[in-house]
Design a protein around this motif. Structure first.
Motif, mmCIF file in Angstrom:
data_model
loop_
_atom_site.group_PDB
_atom_site.id
_atom_site.type_symbol
_atom_site.label_atom_id
_atom_site.label_comp_id
_atom_site.label_asym_id
_atom_site.label_seq_id
_atom_site.Cartn_x
_atom_site.Cartn_y
_atom_site.Cartn_z
ATOM 1 N N GLY A 197 0.794 -1.228 0.000
ATOM 2 C CA GLY A 197 0.000 0.000 0.000
ATOM 3 C C GLY A 197 0.816 1.262 0.000
ATOM 4 O O GLY A 197 0.330 2.331 0.397
ATOM 5 N N ASP B 183 -12.499 3.642 -3.133
ATOM 6 C CA ASP B 183 -12.329 2.318 -3.719
ATOM 7 C C ASP B 183 -13.320 2.196 -4.875
ATOM 8 O O ASP B 183 -14.536 2.216 -4.668
ATOM 9 C CB ASP B 183 -12.597 1.238 -2.678
ATOM 10 N N VAL C 127 -2.385 -3.332 0.388
ATOM 11 C CA VAL C 127 -2.156 -4.282 -0.708
ATOM 12 C C VAL C 127 -1.035 -3.764 -1.598
ATOM 13 O O VAL C 127 -0.721 -2.571 -1.610
ATOM 14 C CB VAL C 127 -3.434 -4.494 -1.541
ATOM 15 N N THR D 56 -7.282 -4.333 -7.308
ATOM 16 C CA THR D 56 -7.286 -3.038 -6.623
ATOM 17 C C THR D 56 -7.326 -1.895 -7.634
ATOM 18 O O THR D 56 -6.486 -1.807 -8.523
ATOM 19 C CB THR D 56 -6.038 -2.889 -5.736
ATOM 20 N N PRO E 71 -6.645 2.910 1.442
ATOM 21 C CA PRO E 71 -7.654 2.062 2.073
ATOM 22 C C PRO E 71 -7.130 0.747 2.625
ATOM 23 O O PRO E 71 -7.702 0.213 3.578
ATOM 24 C CB PRO E 71 -8.658 1.818 0.936
ATOM 25 N N ALA E 72 -6.085 0.168 2.030
ATOM 26 C CA ALA E 72 -5.597 -1.135 2.480
ATOM 27 C C ALA E 72 -4.116 -1.257 2.151
ATOM 28 O O ALA E 72 -3.580 -0.517 1.314
ATOM 29 C CB ALA E 72 -6.381 -2.269 1.812
ATOM 30 N N ARG F 258 0.844 2.041 9.977
ATOM 31 C CA ARG F 258 0.978 2.658 8.670
ATOM 32 C C ARG F 258 1.093 4.164 8.826
ATOM 33 O O ARG F 258 0.485 4.751 9.728
ATOM 34 C CB ARG F 258 -0.214 2.283 7.787
#
Length: 403
Positions: free
Chosen positions: A105, A156, A125, A145, A122-123, A400
């Motif tokens: 991410g 998203d 990934v 994604t 958002p995540a 994060r």
């Protein structure tokens, strides 16, 4: 640049030839240079320069991976904000802002100074591609994604696929193309998704899209897909053993595609032609990204410190000054010219490796935050805010960091 199993995407199958090599296909056969990660001997064909780059290396930790669960509560951990993890894609906005995305991410932006983290995505990934138009920035990543970042924050877009999306290009804020594994091409237009049949199942890695020049996509087996009306037409522009990793279009219509074994192809307005370079490694190092300031000043980067520049009609290997990232595995490059005429070009890759072009020399570049931090506070929910030089404000939450 590369895929991965993040997001639960199924293994890619290339035109019925079986699953793609899950190993670190971006690892060069030559001496990887100081600080690199050795090949995994358990992975077959890891040194094949034409093998797909199927994801972040298992032995390289992702950025923003969060707090190590094995560390007892209350124990301090050092977070080095210059070590951002592996960068997989970059894009330069017309205003000169350079964006970078990568593993876990990772989303960074630079207006000329430090590469600062964007607002927390958002995540966590893996992300492989970034592009935009106006105030809107789009990113593509593992497991379908597809996100948009604008003044209101992250959205998203909920792409209708579970395959890794490897690249993205925007014609306009409301007309964006995402491409990826298994021949996937998606068009996000006027707030709705259009899944576009391609008739192929091979992986797609690069896309360029403009209102004037149309949409072109490259990928495995030396193929190029061009959108003609509502259809996609495939052309063979390189040998079937070549994987094309990226494509770029100049404002005057000249296009360049690059890929495995040092392949460089140029479209002069009439046809695609293989280009000779001064590459000295045999087979040539895989090239993962290409960009340009105009149709004459074009740069491609790749494995083991490969930097190739088109200048005065010839493709020449560029000496990397280093000293630390001379043999870096580069995965992305972006360049822009500021209003005052200053040229800025940055390349980045695995393990936080970065280079910046100063005049005609490529020097080491820190890909994270170097500004001093002077104060921090933490709320009851565990969110930390740190402040520092030049108006820097960072937010840390659940391991994060964003801005």
């Amino acid at each position: 640049a590369c895929g991965g199993d993040g997001g639960g995407a199924p293994d890619a199958v290339a035109d019925g030839t079986g699953p793609s090599d899950p190993g670190p296909g971006d690892t060069p056969p030559s001496d990887p240079g100081p600080g690199d990660v050795p090949d995994d001997p358990a992975v077959p064909d890891a040194a094949d320069p034409g093998a797909p780059d199927d994801g972040p290396d298992a032995d390289v930790p992702s950025a923003d991976a969060g707090t190590d669960a094995s560390v007892p509560p209350g124990v301090f951990q050092v977070l080095d904000l210059t070590q951002v993890g592996s960068v997989r894609g970059m894009w330069a906005a017309p205003d000169g802002t350079i964006w970078a995305v990568g593993d876990g991410g990772l989303v960074l932006r630079s207006d000329g100074g430090d590469f600062l983290p964007a607002p927390i995505p958002p995540a966590a990934v893996d992300l492989f591609g970034v592009a935009g138009d106006g105030p809107a920035v789009f990113v593509a990543g593992a497991g379908g994604t597809a996100w948009r970042l604008d003044v209101s924050g992250w959205t998203d877009l909920q792409a209708p696929t579970a395959y890794d999306l490897m690249a993205v290009a925007a014609i306009a804020q409301d007309d964006v193309f995402f491409v990826g594994r298994e021949g996937t091409i998606l068009n996000y237009k006027d707030g709705a998704w259009d899944v576009q049949p391609t008739g192929i199942t091979s992986d797609l890695f690069g896309v360029t899209a403009t209102a004037a020049g149309g949409v072109h996509v490259v990928g495995e087996f030396g193929g190029l897909l061009q959108r003609q009306g509502a259809n996609w037409v495939r052309s063979q522009i390189a040998g079937p053993g070549v994987t094309l990793r990226a494509i770029w279009r100049a404002p005057d219509g000249r296009m360049v595609a690059v890929g495995s074994a040092g392949t460089v192809l140029l479209h002069d307005g009439l046809s695609w032609k293989q280009q000779l370079t001064t590459e000295t490694v045999s087979p040539g190092r895989t090239l993962f990204a290409v960009t340009g300031l105009d149709s004459e000043d074009i740069v491609a980067v790749g494995d083991d410190g490969a930097v190739i520049r088109h200048d005065a009609g010839k493709w020449r290997m560029v000496t990397v000054a280093g000293p630390y990232n001379t043999f870096a595995d580069l995965r992305a490059v972006a360049g822009a010219v500021s209003p005052d005429g200053t040229v800025r070009m940055v390349a980045a890759g695995r393990e936080s490796a970065g280079l910046e072009r100063v005049d005609d020399a490529w020097n080491d570049r820190v890909m994270g935050v170097t500004a001093d931090l002077h104060g921090v506070d933490v709320d009851e929910a565990g969110t930390a805010v740190a402040v520092g030089e030049r108006g820097l404000v960072l937010v840390a939450r659940d391991g994060r960091i964003g801005s």
